[in-house]
Design a protein around this motif. Structure first.
Motif, PDB file in Angstrom:
ATOM      1  N   TRP A 145      -1.777  10.612  12.516  1.00  0.00           N
ATOM      2  CA  TRP A 145      -2.593   9.547  12.182  1.00  0.00           C
ATOM      3  C   TRP A 145      -3.720   9.962  11.289  1.00  0.00           C
ATOM      4  N   TYR A 146      -3.800   9.866  10.131  1.00  0.00           N
ATOM      5  CA  TYR A 146      -5.155  10.224   9.136  1.00  0.00           C
ATOM      6  C   TYR A 146      -6.102   8.996   9.099  1.00  0.00           C
ATOM      7  N   PRO A 147      -7.443   9.055   8.742  1.00  0.00           N
ATOM      8  CA  PRO A 147      -8.215   7.862   8.455  1.00  0.00           C
ATOM      9  C   PRO A 147      -7.670   6.872   7.572  1.00  0.00           C
ATOM     10  N   HIS A 148      -6.747   7.259   6.598  1.00  0.00           N
ATOM     11  CA  HIS A 148      -6.018   6.182   5.699  1.00  0.00           C
ATOM     12  C   HIS A 148      -4.796   5.643   6.528  1.00  0.00           C
ATOM     13  N   SER A 149      -4.286   6.390   7.234  1.00  0.00           N
ATOM     14  CA  SER A 149      -2.999   5.899   7.994  1.00  0.00           C
ATOM     15  C   SER A 149      -3.785   4.703   8.893  1.00  0.00           C
ATOM     16  N   VAL A 150      -4.864   4.933   9.736  1.00  0.00           N
ATOM     17  CA  VAL A 150      -5.360   3.843  10.702  1.00  0.00           C
ATOM     18  C   VAL A 150      -5.588   2.580   9.923  1.00  0.00           C
ATOM     19  N   LYS A 151      -6.431   2.889   8.780  1.00  0.00           N
ATOM     20  CA  LYS A 151      -6.562   1.735   7.911  1.00  0.00           C
ATOM     21  C   LYS A 151      -5.465   1.012   7.363  1.00  0.00           C
TER      22      LYS A 151
ATOM     23  N   THR B 159      -6.255   1.619  -4.763  1.00  0.00           N
ATOM     24  CA  THR B 159      -5.308   1.530  -3.834  1.00  0.00           C
ATOM     25  C   THR B 159      -4.945   2.619  -3.028  1.00  0.00           C
ATOM     26  N   SER B 160      -5.517   3.807  -3.205  1.00  0.00           N
ATOM     27  CA  SER B 160      -5.517   4.918  -2.465  1.00  0.00           C
ATOM     28  C   SER B 160      -6.450   4.726  -1.115  1.00  0.00           C
ATOM     29  N   GLU B 161      -7.652   3.985  -1.480  1.00  0.00           N
ATOM     30  CA  GLU B 161      -8.547   3.552  -0.346  1.00  0.00           C
ATOM     31  C   GLU B 161      -8.155   2.302   0.216  1.00  0.00           C
ATOM     32  N   ILE B 162      -6.947   1.712   0.083  1.00  0.00           N
ATOM     33  CA  ILE B 162      -6.509   0.435   0.380  1.00  0.00           C
ATOM     34  C   ILE B 162      -7.563  -0.818   0.371  1.00  0.00           C
ATOM     35  N   TRP B 163      -8.141  -0.702  -0.907  1.00  0.00           N
ATOM     36  CA  TRP B 163      -9.028  -1.815  -1.241  1.00  0.00           C
ATOM     37  C   TRP B 163      -8.052  -3.128  -1.808  1.00  0.00           C
ATOM     38  N   ASP B 164      -6.571  -2.751  -2.153  1.00  0.00           N
ATOM     39  CA  ASP B 164      -5.708  -3.803  -2.286  1.00  0.00           C
ATOM     40  C   ASP B 164      -4.621  -3.501  -1.428  1.00  0.00           C
TER      41      ASP B 164
ATOM     42  N   PHE C 119     -11.779   8.339  12.186  1.00  0.00           N
ATOM     43  CA  PHE C 119     -10.789   7.286  12.470  1.00  0.00           C
ATOM     44  C   PHE C 119     -11.065   6.768  13.762  1.00  0.00           C
ATOM     45  N   PHE C 120     -11.740   7.392  14.637  1.00  0.00           N
ATOM     46  CA  PHE C 120     -11.648   6.963  15.921  1.00  0.00           C
ATOM     47  C   PHE C 120     -12.895   5.938  16.586  1.00  0.00           C
ATOM     48  N   ALA C 121     -13.919   6.053  16.407  1.00  0.00           N
ATOM     49  CA  ALA C 121     -14.966   5.214  17.117  1.00  0.00           C
ATOM     50  C   ALA C 121     -15.351   3.666  16.191  1.00  0.00           C
ATOM     51  N   ASP C 122     -15.445   3.654  15.040  1.00  0.00           N
ATOM     52  CA  ASP C 122     -16.041   2.579  14.582  1.00  0.00           C
ATOM     53  C   ASP C 122     -15.176   1.380  14.735  1.00  0.00           C
ATOM     54  N   LYS C 123     -15.537   0.162  14.292  1.00  0.00           N
ATOM     55  CA  LYS C 123     -15.143  -1.174  14.570  1.00  0.00           C
ATOM     56  C   LYS C 123     -13.859  -1.140  13.934  1.00  0.00           C
ATOM     57  N   TYR C 124     -13.663  -0.751  12.852  1.00  0.00           N
ATOM     58  CA  TYR C 124     -12.128  -0.866  11.918  1.00  0.00           C
ATOM     59  C   TYR C 124     -11.410   0.398  12.192  1.00  0.00           C
ATOM     60  N   HIS C 125     -11.805   1.308  13.064  1.00  0.00           N
ATOM     61  CA  HIS C 125     -11.117   2.432  13.376  1.00  0.00           C
ATOM     62  C   HIS C 125      -9.753   2.078  14.195  1.00  0.00           C
ATOM     63  N   ALA C 126      -9.317   3.015  15.032  1.00  0.00           N
ATOM     64  CA  ALA C 126      -7.892   3.303  15.656  1.00  0.00           C
ATOM     65  C   ALA C 126      -8.130   2.122  16.787  1.00  0.00           C
ATOM     66  N   GLY C 127      -9.152   1.806  17.390  1.00  0.00           N
ATOM     67  CA  GLY C 127      -9.306   0.883  18.595  1.00  0.00           C
ATOM     68  C   GLY C 127      -8.968  -0.532  17.937  1.00  0.00           C
TER      69      GLY C 127
ATOM     70  N   SER D  97       0.819  -1.162  -0.027  1.00  0.00           N
ATOM     71  CA  SER D  97      -0.016   0.049  -0.025  1.00  0.00           C
ATOM     72  C   SER D  97       0.597   1.338   0.137  1.00  0.00           C
ATOM     73  N   THR D  98       1.814   1.442  -0.875  1.00  0.00           N
ATOM     74  CA  THR D  98       2.589   2.430  -0.903  1.00  0.00           C
ATOM     75  C   THR D  98       1.895   3.647  -1.294  1.00  0.00           C
ATOM     76  N   LEU D  99       0.907   3.651  -2.051  1.00  0.00           N
ATOM     77  CA  LEU D  99       0.192   4.738  -2.614  1.00  0.00           C
ATOM     78  C   LEU D  99      -0.987   4.784  -1.714  1.00  0.00           C
ATOM     79  N   ALA D 100      -1.315   4.402  -0.854  1.00  0.00           N
ATOM     80  CA  ALA D 100      -2.376   4.752   0.175  1.00  0.00           C
ATOM     81  C   ALA D 100      -2.628   5.965   0.512  1.00  0.00           C
ATOM     82  N   GLY D 101      -3.841   6.485   0.210  1.00  0.00           N
ATOM     83  CA  GLY D 101      -4.097   8.007   0.426  1.00  0.00           C
ATOM     84  C   GLY D 101      -3.523   8.802  -0.439  1.00  0.00           C
ATOM     85  N   ASN D 102      -3.408   8.581  -1.838  1.00  0.00           N
ATOM     86  CA  ASN D 102      -2.671   9.321  -2.742  1.00  0.00           C
ATOM     87  C   ASN D 102      -3.807   9.991  -3.350  1.00  0.00           C
ATOM     88  N   ARG D 103      -5.076   9.593  -3.412  1.00  0.00           N
ATOM     89  CA  ARG D 103      -6.466  10.417  -3.853  1.00  0.00           C
ATOM     90  C   ARG D 103      -6.910  11.091  -2.893  1.00  0.00           C
TER      91      ARG D 103
END
Lengths: 535, 167
Positions: free
Chosen positions: A117-123, A495-500, A156-164, A74-80
Motif C-alpha cells: 500500500w502506497y499513499p495513493h493505494s490507501v486513498k 485522476t492521479s490524485e483521485i480527485w475524480d 498514509f498512516f496517522a491522519d483521518k483519511y489515512h489507512a485507519g 480510478s484506473t490511472l490513480a497514482g499515474n503521476r
C-alpha cells in the motif's frame, strides 16, 4: 419532451479538426489505461505463476458474472506519482455484478510492488469504501497485500483519511448491514490483515493465503522466533485454530466459487424508486462529441449539444430557458432514469445561480437525481456584480448543492475553475461519482488569471519603493506559474490524485452514468432539508 | 465464473446473458445463440434456439437433467463449482492425519509403504486419560510416521502422512 435540434455541422472544417484532436486524446487514454492494466515486468508474471496465483485481472474476470459490464474506477490513480512505477496505485477497484448483485470489487495487485500500500493505494481503497457506504453496495475484497510501503508511512498512516479509515469504513459498512466478503489470496500483513478480519465473511486459499499482524521477518526481529508463514497464519491455522477465517479453499478458483455462493445468498434490498421510462438511445450519435469538444479548452462550448448526445432520444425539458442562461437546467432521461441536468454555458452570474438553486430544490422534492456538467471558469467578478450580490447568490447555489438529498453525479467536461468547481458539485460536495473527460482542466484559477493576479501584487509591492516590474521579473513570475499549471491542472494529474473516479472516453460516458445511476439507487433517498439560504 | 455442465463425460462451460429478446447463450468455444424457454407443464416445454422452436421433455433429478429433444435423449450433469474446484485440487495433495488434541502416542498400527484404505486405524493416542484411534482420511500409502510410541505431540501436529496410491 422536446428533442434538442443540433446546430452542429459535421462536415465543417472545425468539426473535422476537433474530431481528429479528440479522437487522438481518446486513443492516448485507452493506450495508457491498457498499459496500466496489463504491462508488468516478465519476472512479476513469472513469480505469480510459480506461486500458482492468478493475475489480478483474471481473478476479477473469474469473480464477475460473465458478459456483464465492469466499470473500473480510478484506473490511472497514482499515474503521476512514484515516477509512474506503481500502476493503478497497486489496486484495482470497480463496480461490477456478482451473482446478479451490484458490488464494489477491491483487489490488491501483487504484480506491483508485492501489492504494497502506497499513499495513493490507501486513498483509492478509502474512496472505494466511501462509495460502498454512500450507495450501500456490498464489497468483495481480493486481498494480497504485503503491508504499507514503510518509507512513506507518514503519508498514509496517522491522519483521518489515512489507512485507519479503511478499517473504520469496513466497520461502518458492517454496522449498516452492507456485507463484505474477503478472500485472502496471498499474504495479508499488518494493516492488510484487518481487511479479511473486518469482513463479514472471509475465505483463505490454502498454501498461498496467510494472515498475520507481523510476518515471519517481524516476528524474528521482535521475538527472535523463527516461524514459517504457513505456521504463523496459514489456512489451516485460521480456519481450524484461530477462527480468523471462515472458509478454506483449495485454490483461487475454489475461493471465488465460495464467494459467489455467499453473495448469491445476500438479501437483495429493493431499489429506491424514481421516475423511470423505457430506455432509448440518443437521437445523435455519441461519437459526434469528438467533433463538438473544442481543441482549445478556453473556447465556448454549447452544452445543449453535449446533453443531446448523452440523454434518451436527445429529449430535454428545459427549465427557465430565458433566465440566467449561462446555466442550462432541465429534465431528461438517461437509460430510462429521470435526471435533472445542470450544465454551464458560460460564466456563473447571479441569475444563473438563483435559477440553479431553485432547480435543485425542484429535483430534490421530485426525487430526481442530479447530473452536473461542468464547463465553468467561475463566478463573474466586478463592482456591479458584487453590488447585485453575486457572492450571496453563489452561496445559495452552494447551499442547495450541498444540501440536496438526491444522488448527485458530476462530469468535468471541459474546464472547472474557482468557486464554479464548488457550486457545480465538485469533489468536496459528495457527488456519488465524479468523472472527467480527457482534455478537461481543473484549478482554483486559470493560468493567465493567476499570472495576472500575482504580477499585480508584485508590482504594487515594488511601487511602494518607487520601482517598477522589469520584463525579466515578469518572466520570473510567469514561467513557474505556467509550468505549475501545465503539470497540475490537467485531467491526468487530477485522476492521479483521485480527485475524480476516473477519466472517461466521451463515447463511453452515457453507459458509465447509467451504471452509477443504477448503483446509487441501492441507497434510500432522505427527505429534502436544507440549511439557511442567504436572501 | 461460468456454469459447468457435463454431457457424456465432457465439460461444457456456459452462461446465459439477459438481453432484450430473452437470453443469449454464451459458450466457451464462442458459440452464441439467442434462447427462450416456455414451460407448458412440469416436464414439457418449448425451447427456441436462434429462432427455431423445439419441443422438449425433461426430468430434473437433483443435479442431473434428463432431456429429450429432436429424437435424442441426453443427460446433463450440473457441476457445482464449489465441489468441482475443491476435489480437483485436493486429489493431487499429500494426505495427512492430524492430532485432534495434544497427547502421546500409545501404539502404531501401520508401517511406511503399507497400503491403507479410508478408515484404516493408523495409531492410538492418549490424551486426558482418553484413548483415541487415528484413522486414514483417504485411501493411500503410508509415507511417514512422524512420532514414535511414547512421544508427545501438540494439537494439529501431523501424525501420519499418506501418499496417493500410484504416485
Amino acid at each position: 419532451m422536446q428533442r434538442i435540434a443540433s446546430q452542429v455541422d459535421p462536415r465543417s472544417e472545425e468539426f473535422r479538426l476537433n474530431e481528429l484532436h479528440n479522437m487522438r486524446l481518446a486513443s492516448e487514454l485507452k493506450a495508457l489505461q491498457h498499459a496500466i492494466r496489463f504491462d508488468r515486468p516478465a519476472r512479476e508474471i513469472e513469480r505469480l505463476h510459480q506461486q500458482k496465483k492468478m493475475f489480478v485481472r483474471d481473478r476479477i474476470e473469474t469473480l464477475l458474472d460473465p458478459d456483464t459490464p465492469f466499470l473500473e474506477l480510478s484506473t490511472l490513480a497514482g499515474n503521476r506519482a512514484y515516477d509512474g512505477e506503481v500502476p493503478g496505485a497497486a489496486q484495482v477497484v470497480g463496480l461490477g455484478i456478482v451473482a446478479g448483485r451490484e458490488v464494489i470489487v477491491h483487489a490488491d495487485d501483487p504484480s506491483v510492488k508485492g501489492g504494497a500500500w502506497y499513499p495513493h493505494s490507501v486513498k483509492k481503497i478509502v474512496r472505494a469504501l466511501d462509495i460502498a457506504i454512500e450507495n450501500r453496495l456490498p464489497v468483495i475484497h481480493l486481498c494480497d497485500c504485503a503491508g504499507g510501503f514503510l518509507p512513506m508511512q507518514a503519508e498514509f498512516f496517522a491522519d483521518k483519511y489515512h489507512a485507519g479509515r479503511i478499517f473504520r469504513n469496513q466497520s461502518i459498512l458492517s454496522k449498516m448491514g452492507v456485507p463484505q466478503v474477503a478472500i485472502a489470496m496471498g499474504h495479508c500483513t499488518a494493516g492488510g490483515a484487518y481487511v479479511p478480519a473486518l469482513s463479514d465473511y472471509n475465505i483463505i486459499v490454502e498454501g498461498t493465503g496467510a494472515i498475520f499482524l507481523g510476518g515471519p521477518p517481524v516476528v524474528k526481529a521482535a521475538t527472535g522466533a523463527v516461524v514459517s508463514a504457513e505456521e504463523l497464519g496459514g489456512g489451516h491455522v485460521h480456519t481450524s485454530v484461530s477462527g480468523t477465517c471462515d472458509y478454506s479453499a483449495t485454490c483461487e478458483a475454489h475461493a471465488i466459487a465460495i464467494t459467489r455462493d455467499i453473495v448469491a445468498r445476500f438479501d437483495q434490498p429493493a431499489k429506491t424508486l424514481i421516475n423511470r421510462a423505457a430506455p432509448e438511445a440518443p437521437a445523435y450519435d455519441a461519437s459526434e462529441l469528438y467533433g463538438i469538444l473544442p481543441r482549445d479548452p478556453r473556447l465556448q462550448l454549447e452544452m445543449r449539444e453535449v446533453i443531446a448526445r448523452l440523454v434518451d432520444g436527445s429529449r430535454f425539458h428545459e427549465y427557465k430557458a430565458c433566465y440566467g442562461d449561462t446555466l442550462v437546467c432541465g429534465f431528461a432521461q438517461l437509460h430510462g432514469y429521470q435526471i435533472g441536468v445542470l450544465a454551464n454555458n458560460g460564466v456563473l452570474l447571479s441569475e444563473s445561480a438563483l435559477k440553479g438553486a431553485h432547480f435543485i430544490q425542484l429535483c430534490d422534492k421530485n426525487r430526481t437525481p442530479l447530473l452536473f456538467l461542468q464547463n465553468v471558469t467561475g463566478f463573474m467578478v466586478g463592482r456591479d456584480y458584487e453590488r447585485r450580490g453575486i457572492t450571496k447568490d453563489g452561496a445559495k447555489l452552494i447551499m442547495a448543492v450541498a444540501g440536496a438529498s438526491v444522488p448527485k453525479f458530476t462530469l468535468v467536461c471541459n474546464s472547472s475553475h474557482g468557486a464554479g468547481t464548488y457550486a457545480m458539485a465538485g469533489r468536496a460536495f459528495d457527488p456519488r461519482f465524479l468523472f472527467s473527460w480527457p482534455q478537461s482542466q481543473i484549478s482554483a484559477m486559470g493560468a493567465e488569471q493567476a499570472v495576472g493576479v500575482l504580477t499585480h501584487v508584485k508590482a504594487k509591492q515594488l511601487a511602494r519603493h518607487g520601482r517598477r516590474l522589469s520584463e525579466e521579473q515578469l518572466a520570473a513570475i510567469r514561467e513557474p506559474i505556467v509550468e505549475e499549471y501545465r503539470e497540475r491542472s490537467n485531467a491526468y494529474y487530477a485522476t492521479s490524485e483521485i480527485w475524480d473516479d476516473g477519466i472517461l472516453d466521451p463515447v463511453d460516458t452515457r453507459n458509465a452514468l447509467a451504471m452509477v445511476l443504477s448503483a446509487s439507487l441501492n441507497a434510500p433517498i432522505e427527505a429534502p432539508h436544507y440549511g439557511v439560504f442567504r436572501m | 465464473m461460468k456454469h459447468h455442465f457435463e454431457v457424456d463425460g465432457i465439460d461444457y462451460p456456459l452462461w446465459l446473458v439477459r438481453c432484450a429478446e430473452g437470453y443469449r447463450l454464451s459458450m466457451d468455444n464462442g458459440v452464441l445463440a439467442s434462447l427462450r424457454f416456455s414451460r407448458q407443464s412440469e416436464r414439457r416445454g418449448t425451447l427456441t434456439i436462434a429462432g427455431e422452436r423445439e419441443p422438449v421433455r425433461f426430468v430434473i433429478d437433483g443435479e442431473t437433467i434428463h432431456l429429450h429433444m429432436r429424437g435424442l435423449a441426453r443427460s446433463l450433469r450440473y457441476r457445482d463449482p464449489m465441489r468441482a474446484f475443491a476435489s480437483a485440487s485436493r486429489e493431487a495433495n499429500h494426505l495427512m492425519a492430524r492430532a485432534p488434541i495434544p497427547g502421546i502416542v500409545l501404539t502404531i498400527a501401520v508401517s511406511p509403504g503399507q497400503s491403507v484404505s479410508a478408515g484404516t486405524a493408523l495409531m492410538t493416542i492418549e490424551s486426558m486419560k482418553l484413548e483415541t484411534t487415528i484413522r486414514a482420511p483417504k485411501d493411500g500409502v503410508v509415507s511417514r510416521i512422524h512420532f514414535k510410541e511414547g512421544e508427545s505431540f501438540e494439537r494439529d501436529a501431523v501424525l501420519v502422512s499418506l501418499l496417493e496410491e500410484g504416485l
